[in-house]
Design a protein around this motif. Structure first.
Motif, PDB file in Angstrom:
ATOM      1  N   TRP A  95       0.785  -1.042  -0.092  1.00 20.96           N
ATOM      2  CA  TRP A  95       0.400   0.287   0.084  1.00 20.96           C
ATOM      3  C   TRP A  95       0.977   0.979  -0.050  1.00 20.96           C
ATOM      4  O   TRP A  95       0.324   1.900   0.043  1.00 20.96           O
ATOM      5  N   GLN A 104       0.692   3.288  -3.340  1.00 20.93           N
ATOM      6  CA  GLN A 104      -0.950   4.017  -2.994  1.00 20.93           C
ATOM      7  C   GLN A 104      -1.163   5.390  -2.407  1.00 20.93           C
ATOM      8  O   GLN A 104      -2.075   5.848  -2.687  1.00 20.93           O
ATOM      9  N   MET A 105      -0.520   4.694  -0.957  1.00 21.70           N
ATOM     10  CA  MET A 105      -1.133   5.645  -0.661  1.00 21.70           C
ATOM     11  C   MET A 105       0.034   7.313  -0.453  1.00 21.70           C
ATOM     12  O   MET A 105      -0.663   8.410  -0.131  1.00 21.70           O
ATOM     13  N   ASP A 134      -2.055   9.041  -2.912  1.00 25.52           N
ATOM     14  CA  ASP A 134      -3.974   9.417  -2.526  1.00 25.52           C
ATOM     15  C   ASP A 134      -3.016  11.233  -1.542  1.00 25.52           C
ATOM     16  O   ASP A 134      -4.121  11.512  -1.178  1.00 25.52           O
ATOM     17  N   ARG A 176      -5.116   6.809   6.481  1.00 28.07           N
ATOM     18  CA  ARG A 176      -3.906   6.681   6.535  1.00 28.07           C
ATOM     19  C   ARG A 176      -2.774   6.455   8.223  1.00 28.07           C
ATOM     20  O   ARG A 176      -2.461   5.933   8.056  1.00 28.07           O
TER      21      ARG A 176
END
Length: 440
Positions: free
Chosen positions: A279, A282-283, A286, A412
């Motif tokens: 992840w 993707q974090m 984001d 997050r």
């Protein structure tokens, strides 16, 4: 000092532990690192080619997910079912079997004409990868002397991300010039080359030779000693009283507590590791950054991870392994939580990801070092296979759990806190059980 032993210290083992490593031992450790790098390439090869396959075959991401899952399932089965056989027939033979499965699987993947065929051959490849990863951990420990053992295990463990990074660069070139099947063919060529090299250069593990019974035991041990530059011995102590091998030894009454101690340490740490690996890009995306920047942040974490793994192996030679590994796993938990609360500033995210990667691969190295000294010679491959196999299952579940948490509205910071606490629990279990469960 980190020692490998069976029920009692053998004088041959004591000699090997105290003496400098010879060329045969160094070559064996180097081969373990190369095999680890091949594992890293083979594991990630399908992720490298996934976008090209989606375009070429006109399929959805769900079908690619089936292929990814098939490979993970094969790795778990290889760890659970094939690795324990190495405690019975020997490490060397099962490494050759694993390489054979990887070569056949990668070659067939390149010729696959359907998603079902590709998934099947990824399962076969995974069987070889899962067994190989579990067996090279004992090999890297058993060929080393006492002083260098943590470093040799670290070098083996770092081969995996190095293979992934190098494989990514190679795959980018192959995809651009030769198409996605060439990525699998490259894996086949590497495995096919390694098969005769391993057969020629890798002797049987000295720990396995010393732990077995048989009339040729002395002759085989002396052949190994001569190959390593040592004088032969006239006799060996009686064969070990312990006759249980493989899973019978892993789940023996005196061992079962240590087995599940290692499963817990590895499981809680692996949940954090694969959450971060899955992840992290993707974090970053984001947080408002383009995918290319997200990949750069992820690469920074991987490069810092190589440094962390090697540094842990080097420091572990100086003693204090318990606190060193515990501190590294604790660092993974704290740095994961810190990444979650880092503001959306690129320099801060890069710094936080670098620290997280440093502890992430350091944790992986520390767990491998701990694993090698938790099981006796008669159960080291089976124990490694069981612990790594359960970790494979958790590694497949953790990213999905994180996805569910994100989809449920958690941010997050909250998801990073959840998985960071998993590593903190792993560190606590390790520190509390070290004196009770460690055999070396």
């Amino acid at each position: 000092m980190f020692r490998i032993h069976g029920d009692r210290m053998n004088p041959v083992r004591a000699r090997l532990d105290a003496s400098p490593m010879g060329s045969t031992q160094i070559i064996a450790v180097a081969l373990a690192a190369i095999l680890s790098a091949l594992d890293g390439y083979d594991v990630l090869s399908v992720t490298f080619v996934a976008p090209a396959i989606v375009t070429d075959w006109g399929i959805g991401k769900a079908m690619i997910g089936v292929v990814l899952s098939a490979g993970l399932m094969g790795m778990a089965l290889g760890s659970f079912l094939l690795a324990p056989i190495a405690d019975v027939v020997g490490r060397r033979k099962m490494i050759l079997v694993s390489l054979g499965l990887m070569a056949i699987g990668m070659l067939a993947c390149g010729f696959a004409g359907s998603i079902q065929s590709l998934a099947f051959w990824r399962l076969i490849t995974g069987l070889g990868i899962g067994a190989c990863v579990a067996i090279i951990n004992p090999i890297s420990a058993e060929f080393a002397n006492a002083r260098r053992r943590p470093l040799t295990v670290a070098i083996m463990a770092i081969g995996y991300p190095v293979g992934g990074v190098g494989g990514g660069l190679l795959a980018a070139f192959l995809l651009q010039h030769h198409g996605w099947p060439s990525v699998f063919f490259a894996g086949f060529v590497a495995a096919a080359i390694l098969l005769p090299v391993v057969a020629w250069l890798l002797p049987e593990s000295p720990a396995w030779l010393l732990s077995r019974r048989g009339p040729d035991r002395l002759a085989r041990v002396n052949a190994f000693l001569i190959r390593c530059g040592h004088a032969p011995v006239d006799a060996l102590p009686d064969s070990p009283v312990e006759t249980r091998r493989g899973y019978a030894a892993v789940f023996a009454p005196r061992q079962i507590g240590a087995t599940f101690w290692m499963v817990a340490i590895n499981g809680f740490a692996v949940a954090t590791i694969y959450y971060v690996l899955s992840w992290l890009p993707q974090m970053v995306a984001d947080a408002g950054f383009p995918p290319s920047v997200a990949s750069t942040v992820s690469a920074t974490a991987s490069l810092m991870g190589v440094v962390g793994g090697l540094l842990l192996g080097w420091l572990a030679q100086r003693g204090g392994l318990r606190w060193l590994v515990g501190f590294t796993i604790l660092g993974l938990g704290v740095s994961t939580i810190a990444f979650g609360v880092a503001p959306p500033s690129l320099p801060l995210l890069i710094a936080a990801a670098g620290v997280c990667g440093f502890f992430l691969f350091g944790t992986g190295t520390g767990i491998y070092v701990t694993l090698a000294g938790t099981f006796g010679d008669e159960a080291r491959a089976a124990g490694s296979g069981f612990v790594i196999g359960t970790g494979r299952i958790i590694s497949a579940i953790a990213p999905a759990v994180a996805g569910g948490l994100f989809a449920s509205g958690f941010g997050r910071n909250e998801v990073c806190f959840f998985f960071g606490m998993s590593s903190l629990l792993s560190a606590l279990i390790l520190l509390l059980g070290w004196r009770r469960f460690r055999r070396a």
